[in-house]
Structure formats: structure tokens, C-alpha cells
Design a protein around this motif. Structure first.
Motif, PDB file in Angstrom:
ATOM      1  N   THR A 418       0.458  -1.455  -0.039  1.00 44.45           N
ATOM      2  CA  THR A 418      -0.010  -0.162  -0.366  1.00 44.45           C
ATOM      3  C   THR A 418       0.909   1.267   0.009  1.00 44.45           C
ATOM      4  O   THR A 418       1.880   0.923  -0.043  1.00 44.45           O
ATOM      5  N   GLU A 419       0.347   2.960   0.089  1.00 41.21           N
ATOM      6  CA  GLU A 419       1.236   3.432  -0.358  1.00 41.21           C
ATOM      7  C   GLU A 419       1.672   3.902   1.699  1.00 41.21           C
ATOM      8  O   GLU A 419       2.598   4.496   1.641  1.00 41.21           O
ATOM      9  N   ASP A 420       1.598   3.285   2.594  1.00 46.07           N
ATOM     10  CA  ASP A 420       1.903   3.269   3.480  1.00 46.07           C
ATOM     11  C   ASP A 420       3.087   2.284   4.604  1.00 46.07           C
ATOM     12  O   ASP A 420       3.668   2.486   5.253  1.00 46.07           O
ATOM     13  N   GLY A 421       3.024   1.126   3.545  1.00 52.64           N
ATOM     14  CA  GLY A 421       3.632   0.566   4.016  1.00 52.64           C
ATOM     15  C   GLY A 421       2.918  -1.406   3.276  1.00 52.64           C
ATOM     16  O   GLY A 421       2.154  -1.249   2.138  1.00 52.64           O
ATOM     17  N   ILE A 422       3.017  -2.665   4.066  1.00 55.64           N
ATOM     18  CA  ILE A 422       2.719  -3.974   3.354  1.00 55.64           C
ATOM     19  C   ILE A 422       2.124  -4.347   4.140  1.00 55.64           C
ATOM     20  O   ILE A 422       2.469  -4.797   5.810  1.00 55.64           O
ATOM     21  N   GLU A 423       0.790  -4.799   3.725  1.00 58.19           N
ATOM     22  CA  GLU A 423       0.098  -5.796   4.818  1.00 58.19           C
ATOM     23  C   GLU A 423       0.321  -7.633   4.928  1.00 58.19           C
ATOM     24  O   GLU A 423       0.666  -7.646   4.073  1.00 58.19           O
ATOM     25  N   ILE A 424       0.073  -7.414   5.940  1.00 55.25           N
ATOM     26  CA  ILE A 424       0.491  -8.864   6.405  1.00 55.25           C
ATOM     27  C   ILE A 424      -0.697 -10.206   5.649  1.00 55.25           C
ATOM     28  O   ILE A 424      -2.189  -9.173   6.703  1.00 55.25           O
ATOM     29  N   PRO A 425      -0.559 -10.552   5.145  1.00 55.39           N
ATOM     30  CA  PRO A 425      -1.786 -11.951   4.859  1.00 55.39           C
ATOM     31  C   PRO A 425      -2.256 -12.745   6.113  1.00 55.39           C
ATOM     32  O   PRO A 425      -1.071 -12.742   6.969  1.00 55.39           O
ATOM     33  N   GLU A 426      -3.589 -12.567   6.046  1.00 54.87           N
ATOM     34  CA  GLU A 426      -4.119 -12.584   7.349  1.00 54.87           C
ATOM     35  C   GLU A 426      -4.031 -13.991   7.744  1.00 54.87           C
ATOM     36  O   GLU A 426      -4.005 -13.896   9.444  1.00 54.87           O
ATOM     37  N   ALA A 427      -3.492 -15.001   6.828  1.00 54.33           N
ATOM     38  CA  ALA A 427      -3.228 -16.174   7.490  1.00 54.33           C
ATOM     39  C   ALA A 427      -1.853 -16.502   8.126  1.00 54.33           C
ATOM     40  O   ALA A 427      -1.713 -17.046   8.996  1.00 54.33           O
ATOM     41  N   LEU A 428      -1.461 -15.161   8.064  1.00 55.95           N
ATOM     42  CA  LEU A 428       0.166 -15.071   9.260  1.00 55.95           C
ATOM     43  C   LEU A 428      -0.055 -14.461  10.333  1.00 55.95           C
ATOM     44  O   LEU A 428       0.896 -14.827  10.736  1.00 55.95           O
ATOM     45  N   ARG A 429      -1.051 -13.401  10.615  1.00 53.09           N
ATOM     46  CA  ARG A 429      -1.260 -13.347  11.328  1.00 53.09           C
ATOM     47  C   ARG A 429      -0.622 -13.274  12.395  1.00 53.09           C
ATOM     48  O   ARG A 429       0.256 -12.479  13.409  1.00 53.09           O
ATOM     49  N   SER A 430      -1.338 -14.269  13.367  1.00 56.65           N
ATOM     50  CA  SER A 430      -0.899 -15.151  14.565  1.00 56.65           C
ATOM     51  C   SER A 430       0.470 -15.830  14.511  1.00 56.65           C
ATOM     52  O   SER A 430       1.471 -15.210  15.598  1.00 56.65           O
TER      53      SER A 430
END
Length: 441
Positions: A418-430
Motif C-alpha cells: 500500500t502507500e503506507d506499507g505492506i499488509e501481512i496476509p491474514e493467515a500469517l498474522r498469528s
């Protein structure tokens, strides 16, 4: 390795296989030439040994009668000398034949497309929605068939620029201490790599695969069994002064684990998931992906390996690619699967699928998974068999990437940017403990 009996009985079938691979078929005539000489010399030895036994009995009978046996003993010496001479020829012919046998590629699976050029390998399915720049749309449609897409207003930043700019890696300093195609990972990217490894392992263990951390070095005889060593040697690192090589993938030690063994049929299938660093020279890749972490000399990979009966290998090929797809889908990465054509297929594989993820910054598909059915090719070379009521049979071996960390991280950086950074795929967040990598300092 192919069965020499099959080559003797059906040489034209093997020649046709080579023609479909766009390779020289004259090697079959060379193999048969040395095989014929080998068998002829074996027959000579057998006849000479028969004669030697006959003369030995004659000597014994004459000695009992008190007769002179000098001339027979001289003949025996000549026979023994001739046998030793022919034994050397036998060994030489067998060696020449077997060297050529080891160079022969596997027989192609009936579903492998016959063509040259990876760009001609057919797309068998796609998944997800690709982010495409308008000016690249027509080219994308040629590559992706009916894959869903979304038009991007502007291009995305290269992972190389992101790593350096936002302190997630250091390619320049890695080059200073180790040379090209090495890297430092830093900050949240280190945690992302560890998260990917554990994420893939957990999925594979849940599917019933046994986790293994293998040796990171192998002897040459193992690598000769699992690879086309004459070609593969330029890709791997040798330990100076030792009969050891750094592994390029966990597949090799996992298959080699059963070298020279006879398994029980009830033990099969054996399903493993290996985790290891991989070391590759990337010879022949000069000028391609020299920056960043997509094509590098060392990386971590989670690898699937199955040893099974010949009857089961086609369905396990589909299982392996399905496992890799499951991982890609959980990571929400858009991809296509291609059935690699005969002219691009490595010697060991009879059939191969690649999963290629769409990379928005590069505006192209890039390989992240390779899945192969090797039939009994590796098993013959390594002498891995299983016991049946009708005798011992060679088993089949299959392998597939589950997840390679660096290439998957590139895919995440490009697809979740994104403009502000990189989202982490939901499956990896834990696994990561965070859901966003911010570009703000």
C-alpha cells in the motif's frame, strides 16, 4: 536411471522419448554397443571358466594315475591370464555403458506436453485476482488465460527499493561481505520469514506429513542418485577436500535417506515435509535478478517428498500440487499453474508442474513452486525398493516445494503493498505478531 532391459527390448521407445525431449537419440546406440560387448565378454569368461574347470578335473585325474601334467598347468596359466584380461574389458564396457545410462533422462509422462520453450507450457488453471497495469493488459491475457484481474492506476515499488529504503534488508553490505546474490534481512522481514516457515510446516503436518530437518551436506553418490549430476554439478557448492556438497533442496537428503534399502509395502506411502536452508550457485543466471532476494545463493525452503508404489504416484502428484496451492491460496497470492513442456523438463522428472505467482511490480508471473513426479528414476539409481509377494520392486519418488521463503516474501511485498506499507496476509498474522509493516520511519 532407465532399466537396461527395457532399452534392449524397446530401443525405439527410448529414442522416441529423447526426440520428444529434443535431445540426441544416438546415445541409445552407444549404450547398446557397450552393453552388447559387455554381454559377449561375459559369455567368453563363462566359457573360459568352464574350460578351466574341465582342465582342473583332467589334472586331478592324471595326477592320480601318475601322469605328467606340465602342459595342462601351462594351459591353466594361460586361461587364468585370459580371464583376467577379459574381466578388465568387462569392467570397462560396463563402466562406459553405465556412464551413458546415467545421462539418459526419465521417460516422459503421457500428460507432459511435447514442445520447446517454457512460454509454450500450457496453463492448466489459475486462481486469484491479478493487479495489472492497463498498458500490460493484452500481454497479461496471453499469459493468464481467463484469470481474473484488476486494473492498477500506477505501478508498484520494487521489493529491492523497499528493502533498502525501509530498513528491511541490506543487499549492498551483503555484497561487500559475501558477493552478489546474498542478502541481509532485517527487522520485521526476519520475523516474516520465520512465520512463513512455521506456517507451511503446520499446514503440512496437519495433512499428515512427517517433519524432518535433514543433513545440509551430502556425499556425491547420493547426489548422483537424485540428480542428473553432470548438469547439476555446476549449480551446487562443494566442500573443498571432502566428498561432500551443500544441499540445494531438502528433497535430495529426504529421498537419499533410503538409499540401498528394501522397504515393506505396508510402510508406503512415506510422506515427508523437510525444512532446510538451500545453497545454489545459480550458474547460468547471470544478469537475471541480480538485485534483491528473488534469485539468491541461499534461502530457506519447506519441501514435500513422497515415496510410494508406482500405482499411486499419479494421484500423489496431484496431492502435492494441491498442497502447494492450498498454501498459496491461504496467503491470498494470485497464481497460475503450468504443465512444463518436454523441452524444458529436467532429466529426473517425468512430469512437472510450476506454480507462478503474479508479481504486480514486475508485471509478470514468477515461479515459486516446482512439483515433479520422478517415477522410479531416482529409486533405481539409489537402489530403493519395496518388498512384494511377487518380488522386490522399485518405488516411485515425488517432490514439490511447499514454500520458498525469499520468493514468497517478494510475492507478498508486491501483492500486499500500500502507500503506507505492506499488509501481512491474514493467515500469517498469528505467526508474525503484527499485521502491517509500516513505511513510516
Amino acid at each position: 536411471m532407465l532399466d537396461i532391459k527395457m532399452i534392449r527390448e524397446a530401443p525405439e521407445t527410448v529414442k522416441e522419448n529423447l526426440r520428444k525431449r529434443f535431445e540426441d537419440e544416438s546415445i541409445i546406440d552407444e549404450i547398446l554397443k557397450y552393453d552388447t560387448l559387455w554381454r559377449e565378454k561375459l559369455k567368453e569368461i563363462e566359457n573360459l571358466r568352464h574350460l578351466r574347470n574341465k582342465r582342473s578335473r583332467e589334472i586331478g585325474q592324471k595326477l592320480k594315475r601318475g601322469e605328467d601334467v606340465t602342459y595342462l598347468k601351462e594351459e591353466m596359466k594361460k586361461i587364468n591370464l585370459k580371464i583376467r584380461e577379459i574381466e578388465e574389458e568387462v569392467e570397462e564396457y560396463k563402466k562406459r555403458r553405465d556412464v551413458l545410462l546415467f545421462r539418459l533422462p526419465n521417460l516422459l509422462d503421457k500428460d507432459t506436453p511435447i514442445c520447446e520453450g517454457e512460454e509454450n507450457s500450457p496453463v492448466i488453471r489459475t486462481w486469484g485476482k491479478a493487479l495489472v497495469l492497463k498498458e500490460n493488459l493484452e500481454e497479461f491475457k496471453k499469459w493468464a488465460g481467463n484469470m481474473e484481474y484488476e486494473i492498477m492506476e500506477k505501478g508498484r515499488m520494487s521489493h529491492v527499493d523497499i528493502l533498502e529504503r525501509y530498513h528491511l534488508g541490506d543487499i549492498a553490505r551483503a555484497g561487500k561481505v559475501a558477493g552478489a546474490r546474498f542478502y541481509y534481512l532485517k527487522n520485521q522481514l526476519v520475523l516474516l520469514e520465520l512465520a512463513l516457515i512455521r506456517f507451511a510446516l503446520d499446514i503440512m503436518i496437519e495433512k499428515g506429513y512427517i517433519p524432518v530437518s535433514p543433513p545440509l551436506m551430502l556425499r556425491r553418490e547420493v547426489l548422483e542418485g537424485v540428480t542428473d549430476f553432470s548438469t547439476f554439478e555446476e549449480m551446487i557448492y562443494k566442500i573443498e577436500g571432502e566428498n561432500l556438497y551443500m544441499i540445494a533442496t531438502a528433497e535430495h537428503p529426504l529421498v537419499g535417506m533410503y538409499m540401498n534399502e528394501i522397504l515393506e509395502e505396508k510402510e508406503l506411502p512415506l510422506k515427508y515435509v523437510g525444512i532446510s536452508p538451500c545453497f545454489r550457485k545459480e550458474a547460468g543466471a547471470h544478469g537475471r535478478d541480480t538485485k534483491g532476494i528473488f534469485r539468491v545463493h541461499n534461502f530457506y525452503k519447506v519441501e514435500q517428498v513422497i515415496l510410494c508404489t508406482p500405482e499411486d504416484s499419479p494421484r500423489f502428484m496431484e496431492e502435492l500440487i494441491g498442497n502447494a496451492e492450498d498454501i498459496m491460496r491461504r496467503l491470498e497470492l494470485p497464481y497460475r499453474i503450468i504443465n512444463i513442456c518436454s523441452g524444458e523438463l529436467g532429466a529426473v522428472a517425468a512430469k512437472k508442474y510450476d506454480i507462478e505467482v503474479w508479481m504486480p511490480a514486475q508485471q509478470r508471473f514468477r515461479e515459486v513452486v516446482s512439483c515433479s513426479n520422478c517415477l522410479d528414476y531416482q529409486a533405481r539409481r539409489l537402489k530403493i525398493r519395496y518388498r512384494t509377494k511377487d518380488g522386490n520392486r522399485y518405488l516411485h519418488t515425488l517432490n514439490s516445494t511447499a514454500l520458498a521463503t525469499t520468493r514468497t516474501m517478494v510475492a507478498i511485498i508486491e501483492n500486499f503493498q500500500t502507500e503506507d506499507g505492506i499488509e501481512i496476509p491474514e493467515a500469517l498474522r498469528s505467526y508474525t505478531g503484527f499485521d502491517f509493516i509500516s513505511f513510516k520511519k
